[in-house]
Design an enzyme around this catalytic site. Structure first.
Site, PDB file in Angstrom:
ATOM      1  N   THR A  16     -18.818   8.810  30.431  1.00  9.09           N
ATOM      2  CA  THR A  16     -19.928   9.726  30.711  1.00  9.09           C
ATOM      3  C   THR A  16     -21.178   8.956  31.100  1.00  9.09           C
ATOM      4  O   THR A  16     -21.866   9.286  32.077  1.00  9.09           O
ATOM      5  CB  THR A  16     -20.223  10.609  29.485  1.00  9.09           C
ATOM      6  OG1 THR A  16     -19.051  11.374  29.177  1.00  9.09           O
ATOM      7  CG2 THR A  16     -21.384  11.555  29.748  1.00  9.09           C
ATOM      8  N   ARG A  17     -21.478   7.913  30.341  1.00 10.43           N
ATOM      9  CA  ARG A  17     -22.720   7.164  30.575  1.00 10.43           C
ATOM     10  C   ARG A  17     -22.686   6.430  31.922  1.00 10.43           C
ATOM     11  O   ARG A  17     -23.654   6.478  32.680  1.00 10.43           O
ATOM     12  CB  ARG A  17     -22.961   6.196  29.417  1.00 10.43           C
ATOM     13  CG  ARG A  17     -23.230   6.924  28.112  1.00 10.43           C
ATOM     14  CD  ARG A  17     -23.484   5.976  26.955  1.00 10.43           C
ATOM     15  NE  ARG A  17     -23.579   6.712  25.710  1.00 10.43           N
ATOM     16  CZ  ARG A  17     -24.441   6.457  24.741  1.00 10.43           C
ATOM     17  NH1 ARG A  17     -25.303   5.468  24.874  1.00 10.43           N
ATOM     18  NH2 ARG A  17     -24.455   7.177  23.639  1.00 10.43           N
ATOM     19  N   ARG A  57     -26.518  10.791  25.926  1.00  9.35           N
ATOM     20  CA  ARG A  57     -25.422  10.687  24.972  1.00  9.35           C
ATOM     21  C   ARG A  57     -24.122  10.673  25.737  1.00  9.35           C
ATOM     22  O   ARG A  57     -24.093  10.853  26.943  1.00  9.35           O
ATOM     23  CB  ARG A  57     -25.451  11.878  24.004  1.00  9.35           C
ATOM     24  CG  ARG A  57     -26.484  11.719  22.886  1.00  9.35           C
ATOM     25  CD  ARG A  57     -25.976  12.334  21.593  1.00  9.35           C
ATOM     26  NE  ARG A  57     -24.743  11.707  21.150  1.00  9.35           N
ATOM     27  CZ  ARG A  57     -23.997  12.188  20.161  1.00  9.35           C
ATOM     28  NH1 ARG A  57     -24.342  13.301  19.538  1.00  9.35           N
ATOM     29  NH2 ARG A  57     -22.885  11.576  19.791  1.00  9.35           N
ATOM     30  N   GLY A  58     -23.026  10.499  25.014  1.00  3.27           N
ATOM     31  CA  GLY A  58     -21.720  10.549  25.646  1.00  3.27           C
ATOM     32  C   GLY A  58     -20.959   9.250  25.521  1.00  3.27           C
ATOM     33  O   GLY A  58     -21.498   8.217  25.109  1.00  3.27           O
ATOM     34  N   ASN A  59     -19.665   9.299  25.866  1.00  2.00           N
ATOM     35  CA  ASN A  59     -18.838   8.102  25.798  1.00  2.00           C
ATOM     36  C   ASN A  59     -19.124   7.186  26.990  1.00  2.00           C
ATOM     37  O   ASN A  59     -19.982   7.486  27.827  1.00  2.00           O
ATOM     38  CB  ASN A  59     -17.358   8.481  25.718  1.00  2.00           C
ATOM     39  CG  ASN A  59     -16.896   9.309  26.919  1.00  2.00           C
ATOM     40  OD1 ASN A  59     -17.449   9.196  28.007  1.00  2.00           O
ATOM     41  ND2 ASN A  59     -15.879  10.133  26.719  1.00  2.00           N
ATOM     42  N   ARG A  70     -12.012   7.117  14.552  1.00  3.01           N
ATOM     43  CA  ARG A  70     -12.555   8.145  15.431  1.00  3.01           C
ATOM     44  C   ARG A  70     -11.648   8.271  16.657  1.00  3.01           C
ATOM     45  O   ARG A  70     -10.863   7.379  16.953  1.00  3.01           O
ATOM     46  CB  ARG A  70     -13.976   7.784  15.859  1.00  3.01           C
ATOM     47  CG  ARG A  70     -14.994   7.829  14.744  1.00  3.01           C
ATOM     48  CD  ARG A  70     -16.324   7.233  15.180  1.00  3.01           C
ATOM     49  NE  ARG A  70     -16.842   7.888  16.380  1.00  3.01           N
ATOM     50  CZ  ARG A  70     -17.736   7.346  17.207  1.00  3.01           C
ATOM     51  NH1 ARG A  70     -18.191   6.128  16.973  1.00  3.01           N
ATOM     52  NH2 ARG A  70     -18.174   8.009  18.256  1.00  3.01           N
ATOM     53  N   THR A  93     -30.303   5.431  27.971  1.00  2.00           N
ATOM     54  CA  THR A  93     -29.849   4.891  26.693  1.00  2.00           C
ATOM     55  C   THR A  93     -30.110   5.914  25.610  1.00  2.00           C
ATOM     56  O   THR A  93     -31.084   6.667  25.679  1.00  2.00           O
ATOM     57  CB  THR A  93     -30.561   3.567  26.321  1.00  2.00           C
ATOM     58  OG1 THR A  93     -30.181   3.204  24.979  1.00  2.00           O
ATOM     59  CG2 THR A  93     -32.072   3.707  26.380  1.00  2.00           C
ATOM     60  N   CYS A  98     -29.904   4.120  11.002  1.00  5.33           N
ATOM     61  CA  CYS A  98     -29.216   3.556  12.179  1.00  5.33           C
ATOM     62  C   CYS A  98     -29.911   3.914  13.488  1.00  5.33           C
ATOM     63  O   CYS A  98     -29.762   3.210  14.482  1.00  5.33           O
ATOM     64  CB  CYS A  98     -27.780   4.071  12.240  1.00  5.33           C
ATOM     65  SG  CYS A  98     -26.791   3.717  10.789  1.00  5.33           S
ATOM     66  N   ARG A 147     -34.223   1.955  19.774  1.00  3.18           N
ATOM     67  CA  ARG A 147     -34.378   0.493  19.727  1.00  3.18           C
ATOM     68  C   ARG A 147     -34.380  -0.099  21.127  1.00  3.18           C
ATOM     69  O   ARG A 147     -35.210  -0.957  21.462  1.00  3.18           O
ATOM     70  CB  ARG A 147     -33.222  -0.102  18.909  1.00  3.18           C
ATOM     71  CG  ARG A 147     -33.043  -1.604  19.057  1.00  3.18           C
ATOM     72  CD  ARG A 147     -31.748  -2.075  18.416  1.00  3.18           C
ATOM     73  NE  ARG A 147     -30.573  -1.539  19.071  1.00  3.18           N
ATOM     74  CZ  ARG A 147     -30.025  -2.021  20.172  1.00  3.18           C
ATOM     75  NH1 ARG A 147     -30.553  -3.087  20.760  1.00  3.18           N
ATOM     76  NH2 ARG A 147     -28.948  -1.478  20.694  1.00  3.18           N
ATOM     77  N   ARG A 148     -33.423   0.341  21.950  1.00  9.45           N
ATOM     78  CA  ARG A 148     -33.353  -0.180  23.319  1.00  9.45           C
ATOM     79  C   ARG A 148     -34.556   0.279  24.135  1.00  9.45           C
ATOM     80  O   ARG A 148     -35.128  -0.499  24.902  1.00  9.45           O
ATOM     81  CB  ARG A 148     -32.059   0.279  23.984  1.00  9.45           C
ATOM     82  CG  ARG A 148     -30.804  -0.404  23.438  1.00  9.45           C
ATOM     83  CD  ARG A 148     -29.544   0.251  23.963  1.00  9.45           C
ATOM     84  NE  ARG A 148     -28.344  -0.484  23.574  1.00  9.45           N
ATOM     85  CZ  ARG A 148     -27.151   0.078  23.437  1.00  9.45           C
ATOM     86  NH1 ARG A 148     -27.004   1.378  23.635  1.00  9.45           N
ATOM     87  NH2 ARG A 148     -26.104  -0.647  23.088  1.00  9.45           N
ATOM     88  N   SER A 152     -12.553   8.557  19.912  1.00 12.23           N
ATOM     89  CA  SER A 152     -13.039   8.081  21.212  1.00 12.23           C
ATOM     90  C   SER A 152     -12.167   6.940  21.731  1.00 12.23           C
ATOM     91  O   SER A 152     -11.483   6.244  20.972  1.00 12.23           O
ATOM     92  CB  SER A 152     -14.488   7.592  21.098  1.00 12.23           C
ATOM     93  OG  SER A 152     -14.548   6.364  20.402  1.00 12.23           O
ATOM     94  N   LYS A 202     -22.383  -1.237  13.078  1.00 14.67           N
ATOM     95  CA  LYS A 202     -23.756  -0.774  13.290  1.00 14.67           C
ATOM     96  C   LYS A 202     -23.912   0.708  12.930  1.00 14.67           C
ATOM     97  O   LYS A 202     -25.033   1.178  12.766  1.00 14.67           O
ATOM     98  CB  LYS A 202     -24.217  -1.026  14.722  1.00 14.67           C
ATOM     99  CG  LYS A 202     -23.523  -0.199  15.782  1.00 14.67           C
ATOM    100  CD  LYS A 202     -24.116  -0.498  17.161  1.00 14.67           C
ATOM    101  CE  LYS A 202     -23.475   0.357  18.240  1.00 14.67           C
ATOM    102  NZ  LYS A 202     -24.042   0.080  19.573  1.00 14.67           N
ATOM    103  N   ASP A 203     -22.780   1.460  12.815  1.00 12.91           N
ATOM    104  CA  ASP A 203     -22.853   2.871  12.454  1.00 12.91           C
ATOM    105  C   ASP A 203     -22.900   3.097  10.945  1.00 12.91           C
ATOM    106  O   ASP A 203     -23.153   4.215  10.493  1.00 12.91           O
ATOM    107  CB  ASP A 203     -21.636   3.631  13.011  1.00 12.91           C
ATOM    108  CG  ASP A 203     -21.616   3.684  14.529  1.00 12.91           C
ATOM    109  OD1 ASP A 203     -22.704   3.602  15.140  1.00 12.91           O
ATOM    110  OD2 ASP A 203     -20.520   3.805  15.108  1.00 12.91           O
TER     111      ASP A 203
END
Length: 330
Positions: free
Chosen positions: A167-168, A162-164, A22, A136, A255, A140-141, A24, A92-93
């Site tokens: 961004t977060r 959302r976001g990288n 990817r 988040t 997921c 799950r979190r 990112s 995890k993806d």
């Protein structure tokens, strides 16, 4: 029906291995680390081939687009078409069902599986002010943070984002949020662990199944590459994530479901004796939770690791887990 694959390389490129990743910053960083390791074990140069996935372009929250496979499908399609030789995924993806034409050739040593907080004013989670807004993208979190807050008299609001990484963390820097939750492994891999203000104990928030681990995938008929990549495999990490993902599969959850799981090794002095698998499912508001664990001998085979996950899933379903996951993945 299998997708026809092109030859793996033109004669002038036959020495170069093409690694699909990817785009990112995090994906490029972890793929670069894998590329270096693969070059060391194969003696061949590795070039990164950047691929855009649906999960990268969609602006919807993962819970809406059903996180299963959204960061993976485009990479797998490129593998099947012979455009790349192998791919690196955040484990995890990965969907829990493995395509027959592809194989997980290596699961390297796992990074720190914990979640972390990046908060304003360097605050710890338990020091956040009443009404703190915590960002988040993971149900799950949300489920576990809200459950912990409820049981400890904390007043928080979980906000879907959302976001990288930039961004977060930017939501905190700009004052839109008091804190965000991220994976320790990702921040470690991009050299930003110094921005962490608190590590969340796995007793507070269990990570996503496979969190902190990478998966190196290639075509099932590429025996030479499979053998070379196998040198990067860590048997304990593979056994742990196999058990965690088996739990997820047996719960029929994707997921993006509010499922946490962690398998760890229990040692007596220097001797590893057992593997413990913990799992949790909860409603995102934290009002209802099923959290259980099981302990057994360290799995020596893939089937034994699968059995450990299925055993715990059965206990969790008996305790009412199915009703806490919303729409289940089939």
């Amino acid at each position: 029906m299998s997708t026809p694959r092109a030859p793996r390389g033109r004669p002038d490129e036959i020495g170069v291995l093409r690694l699909g990743t990817r785009r990112s910053k995090l994906a490029m960083a972890q793929s670069g680390q894998v590329a270096d390791a693969v070059s060391r074990v194969t003696g061949r140069p590795v070039e990164l081939v950047e691929i855009t996935t649906y999960g990268d372009t969609s602006r919807e929250h993962l819970a809406q687009i059903g996180g299963t496979g959204v960061f993976v499908t485009a990479l797998r399609d490129a593998l099947l078409r012979g455009e790349i030789d192998f791919a690196v995924h955040s484990l995890k993806d990965l969907p829990t069902t493995q395509p027959e034409e592809l194989v997980l050739a290596a699961v390297p040593v796992r990074e720190d599986p914990r979640d972390v907080i990046v908060a304003r004013d360097a605050l710890k989670f338990t020091d956040l002010p009443r009404g703190a807004r915590i960002g988040t993208g993971a149900p799950r979190r949300m489920a576990q943070l809200n459950a912990y807050a409820r049981s400890h008299g904390l007043d928080i609001e979980t906000v879907p984002i959302r976001g990288n990484v930039d961004t977060r963390i930017g939501f905190v820097r700009d004052g839109e949020l008091d804190a965000v939750v991220l994976a320790a492994a990702g921040l470690n891999r991009i050299g930003r662990s110094d921005e962490v203000t608190d590590f969340l104990s796995v007793d507070t928030v269990l990570p996503a199944p496979g969190q902190g681990a990478l998966a190196i995938e290639c075509a099932a008929d590429n025996a030479d590459l499979i053998a070379a990549l196998a040198e990067l495999d860590d048997p304990f990490t593979r056994a742990a994530v196999t058990a965690e993902r088996s739990l997820l599969a047996a719960l029929e959850a994707g997921c993006s479901a509010p499922v946490g799981a962690l398998a760890d090794l229990l040692a007596d002095g220097q001797f590893v004796k057992e593997m413990r698998l913990r799992g949790v499912v909860g409603t995102t508001d934290g009002t209802r939770m099923v959290q259980l664990s099981t302990t057994g001998p360290v799995p020596e085979t893939h089937d034994q690791a699968l059995a450990l996950g299925r055993e715990l899933a059965t206990e969790m379903l008996t305790a009412g887990a199915a009703g806490l996951m919303g729409e289940r993945a089939h």
